[in-house]
Design a protein around this motif. Structure first.
Motif, PDB file in Angstrom:
ATOM      1  N   PRO A 266       0.841  -1.193   0.000  1.00 30.44           N
ATOM      2  CA  PRO A 266       0.000   0.000   0.000  1.00 30.44           C
ATOM      3  C   PRO A 266       0.883   1.253   0.000  1.00 30.44           C
ATOM      4  O   PRO A 266       1.978   1.219   0.554  1.00 30.44           O
ATOM      5  N   GLU A 267       0.417   2.311  -0.626  1.00 27.99           N
ATOM      6  CA  GLU A 267       1.215   3.548  -0.684  1.00 27.99           C
ATOM      7  C   GLU A 267       0.425   4.733  -0.151  1.00 27.99           C
ATOM      8  O   GLU A 267       0.018   5.606  -0.900  1.00 27.99           O
ATOM      9  N   PRO A 268       0.161   4.766   1.176  1.00 30.96           N
ATOM     10  CA  PRO A 268      -0.574   5.902   1.690  1.00 30.96           C
ATOM     11  C   PRO A 268       0.251   7.187   1.604  1.00 30.96           C
ATOM     12  O   PRO A 268       1.466   7.150   1.763  1.00 30.96           O
ATOM     13  N   TRP A 269      -0.451   8.283   1.347  1.00 35.63           N
ATOM     14  CA  TRP A 269       0.161   9.607   1.215  1.00 35.63           C
ATOM     15  C   TRP A 269       1.290   9.550   0.200  1.00 35.63           C
ATOM     16  O   TRP A 269       1.269   8.777  -0.739  1.00 35.63           O
ATOM     17  N   ALA A 270       2.291  10.404   0.435  1.00 37.00           N
ATOM     18  CA  ALA A 270       3.433  10.397  -0.483  1.00 37.00           C
ATOM     19  C   ALA A 270       4.618   9.752   0.203  1.00 37.00           C
ATOM     20  O   ALA A 270       5.763   9.978  -0.181  1.00 37.00           O
TER      21      ALA A 270
END
Lengths: 305, 447
Positions: free
Chosen positions: A168-172
């Protein structure tokens, strides 16, 4: 009105800052990154952004060209000029060498393509040089399998992509941590569209190979695609070569990259043509992606760009 | 193009938006949410199709695939369900990003999965979004996923929730059905810890009613279609006074004409940074001044949030990756902290337990985070706080963390960039959790 003004400068600014930030982050967290450079417009933009990211320092990583041997002469000339002008280190990984070493078997027939074989060469080169991250110019708008891909795409020890197990890639907040033998593909242009790419090229005057601009070329029409004659394309019975005014929307293996009919010879003209395009660049120019609905997903699983 | 294969409303419903549109503002970021089969992917397919963002070859591929999967009509959801498994199962598993533009602006859409088992992907999609579109199937009304996704979206900080009451064609365009659902979502969102404005729209994504164009079926609805709402929505400028910048990298050419150059690369996270302005380096607390700013390799006088820049300082102070430059006039300065309380969304199978240690990444700082306490888990439907000693996959709970390195932190509600971190599994390196800081314990540097 200049064509540059027809799309949002604010949006292009955001994309530019985002890409530079991704490039800096990966280059700083990873030990031995490399930038994949095909000579196409996306990799030209990527290299340009990478140069801006570290200015006034030099590019802190090399550039790698996976050479299928099926090249457009203009593209190789362009590559060598750029590498000299920008003083970057070039690594060439040769598909022909992979074939000679028995690492891959070439397709047979007049429609043989070396596109799939590139994955073998790419993975071998990544292992040989110990690269832990490879920057690519892939964009999510290119293909629906790409639309699912993360900005940092994790590859296991065999170089495989598992779409069911993506981080998962939450935010930057990017997570470039890997174990030895694994690697990352980093896609700083993930959120760009084809039109954004051309806007950037126009704004920053990014040099491109001449084949992106309208010219006259001897071609043959095969499955609705215009393929250049004189290179790796072998004529089939009944095929008649003819001269046509064309340009390329993508640059890839010359055996399967099609030209489009176009008299767009300037950036403004290309921008207008791109804005009005009704067919995706891959659909218009890549024989390899029209084979099946999952062609890209399948190639990516095997380690493709 | 075989336009007739696409279900559309008759006569007046022709696509009207040219592809060479002229947006003038930054893109609006949207997340779609809702339960399985509420029609999220169909809605996005409809938006793409009716704004003429879909290319002919993409549409042809979808027309062909729809026939193969035995769908009666062209299934616009196949435009976004990009993985083989998704098309075969008819569900969305992973976030897909889509891009379209109208004359008003550009849009970036994160199409997120509806299954509870993919909640982590919903969190990912909502984390960068300005607004969330929560779809509700008019036949079934508000379900657990409606509440769960509304809660997650507001926790992550979207500024508005759009309730798309979808499949209105299947309830005879009944205004009463629409009003009940709309009222129920409004009152639920109002009861949340961080309520946001709610805007509801009756629609049929399948037929296109109230998506891009209005609808002849809803004379009782006096609002605008979805796209009109999205075009006019203005996210607030959540800029804190007082710039800050997490240092990504020290730029040192070490030779040539720039031999003495020493710059700090990073993104402006808030406020405006100006040449000549006094700054403080945290956590060390040393002071200096901005001597020069560069963006995209060129000198600039000031830099704004989101700008990827290089800062030169007037003094030779010690600055490394992970440090934060804070403008001297920051009204609400960040705090240096080693102990924080955060709401954590857990994203891996291995549970989060007290005493476990994970990598953390906050801004550009990395270190170890040890779980010192778990206060509770949120029941994402009833909003109750449940006491627990673990967080399992897709749980969200309040957790106390002790960090191996001090961070320069804000409370997430005050300043998202300074209040967010990810947790990384130390064994596999996979991203294990997304954390939003709710409280910061006082910290004093060791002497």
């Amino acid at each position: 009105m200049s064509t540059l003004e027809i799309v949002s400068a604010a949006h292009l600014d955001e994309l530019t800052d985002e890409a530079i930030t991704i490039i800096r982050e990966v280059a700083t967290e990873c030990e031995n990154p490399v930038l994949l450079f095909s000579g196409g417009k996306d990799s030209a933009v990527l290299l340009h952004l990478a140069a801006l990211a570290f200015a006034p320092a030099r590019l802190p990583f090399p550039v790698m060209h996976v050479d299928t041997g099926h090249n457009f002469a203009e593209v190789i000339e362009y590559r060598d000029r750029l590498v000299a002008d920008w003083n970057v280190r070039l690594v060439v990984a040769s598909v022909q060498e992979s074939i000679d070493k028995g690492r891959g078997v070439e397709d047979a027939g007049t429609r043989a393509s070396r596109n799939r074989l590139q994955s073998v060469t790419l993975l071998d080169a990544i292992a040989e040089h110990g690269f832990d991250a490879a920057f690519g110019g892939g964009r999510r708008d290119e293909d629906k399998a790409r639309a699912k891909e993360r900005i940092l795409s994790f590859r296991d020890r065999q170089g495989r992509w598992d779409p069911r197990a993506q981080r998962p890639e939450p935010w930057a907040l990017l997570n470039p941590r890997i174990r030895k033998g694994e690697h990352l593909r980093a896609f700083p242009l993930s959120n760009w569209t084809e039109l954004d790419i051309w806007q950037y090229i126009a704004r920053h005057e990014v040099p491109l190979p001449t084949i992106y601009f309208s010219h006259t070329r001897t071609v043959v029409e095969r499955d609705g695609m215009l393929l250049a004659v004189g290179g790796p394309v072998v004529l089939e019975a009944g095929e008649q070569p003819f001269a046509e005014v064309v340009r390329y929307r993508t640059v890839g293996d010359a055996s399967c990259t099609g030209a489009v009919r176009s008299d767009a010879s300037t950036l403004d003209h290309i921008l207008a043509e791109t804005a009005a395009a009704r067919i995706t660049e891959r659909g218009a120019t890549r024989a390899d992606d029209t084979f099946s609905e999952s062609a890209m997903e399948d190639r990516k699983r095997e380690g493709y760009f | 193009m075989n336009e007739s294969m696409v279900p559309t409303r008759p006569a007046d419903a022709a696509p009207t938006r040219p592809a060479d549109a002229a947006p003038t503002r930054p893109a609006l970021r949207i997340a779609t949410a809702g339960s399985v089969d509420d029609g999220k992917s169909t809605l996005i397919g409809r938006l793409l199709h009716d704004t003429t963002t879909v290319f002919e070859d993409q549409l042809q591929a979808v027309v062909k695939a729809s026939r193969r999967y035995g769908d009666g009509e062209t299934n616009l959801a196949l435009l976004t369900d990009g993985l083989r498994a998704e098309r075969e199962q008819g569900i969305t598993i992973d976030v897909a990003h889509r891009y379209f533009a109208t004359p008003a602006r550009s849009f970036i859409v994160a199409d997120t999965p509806g299954h509870a088992q993919y909640t982590r992907n919903m969190v990912t999609g909502a984390s960068t979004s300005d607004v969330a579109i929560v779809l509700v199937d008019a036949r079934y009304g508000v379900v657990d996923q409606t509440r769960r996704h509304s809660l997650i979206a507001t926790m992550l900080g979207v500024e508005a929730i759009i309730v798309a009451v979808n499949k209105m064609d299947l309830v005879e365009w009944d205004e009463g059905v629409y009003l009940n659902i709309s009222k129920e979502v409004h009152s639920f969102v109002d009861s949340l810890p961080h309520p946001v404005p709610v805007h509801s729209i009756p629609m049929s994504a399948l037929l296109g009613d109230n998506v891009v164009d209005g609808s002849a079926h809803t004379p009782w609805y006096d609002g605008v279609p979805l796209l009109t709402f999205l075009e006019s929505f203005e996210p607030t400028d959540d800029t804190l006074p007082g710039a800050r910048l997490h240092v990504q990298r020290v730029i040192r050419p070490q030779g040539g004409e720039h031999a003495d150059f020493r710059g700090y690369a990073g993104v402006v996270a808030a406020g405006t940074l100006t040449v000549g302005e006094p700054i403080k380096v945290l956590p060390s607390g040393r002071s200096s001044k901005v001597a020069a700013l560069h963006r995209w390799g060129k000198p600039v006088q000031e830099a704004h949030p989101g700008h990827a820049i290089v800062v030169e300082l007037a003094d030779d102070v010690d600055v490394a990756r992970g440090d934060v430059l804070v403008a001297g006039d920051a009204v609400q300065p960040p705090e240096v902290a080693e102990d924080i309380v955060a709401d954590v969304c857990w994203m891996i199978d291995q549970p989060l337990l007290v005493g476990t240690r994970h990598w953390f990444k906050h801004g550009t700082r990395t270190g170890y985070a040890t779980v010192t306490a778990i206060e509770h888990r949120y029941d994402l439907v009833s909003l109750e706080h449940q006491p627990t000693d673990e967080l399992v996959l897709n749980d969200i709970g309040r957790v106390h963390l002790r960090l191996s390195e001090p961070i320069v932190a804000d409370v997430y509600r005050h300043h998202a960039e300074g209040g967010r971190l990810i947790l990384i599994d130390a064994a596999t390196n996979t991203t294990a959790g997304a954390a939003m800081i709710s409280a910061i314990a006082a910290w004093s540097p060791e002497i």
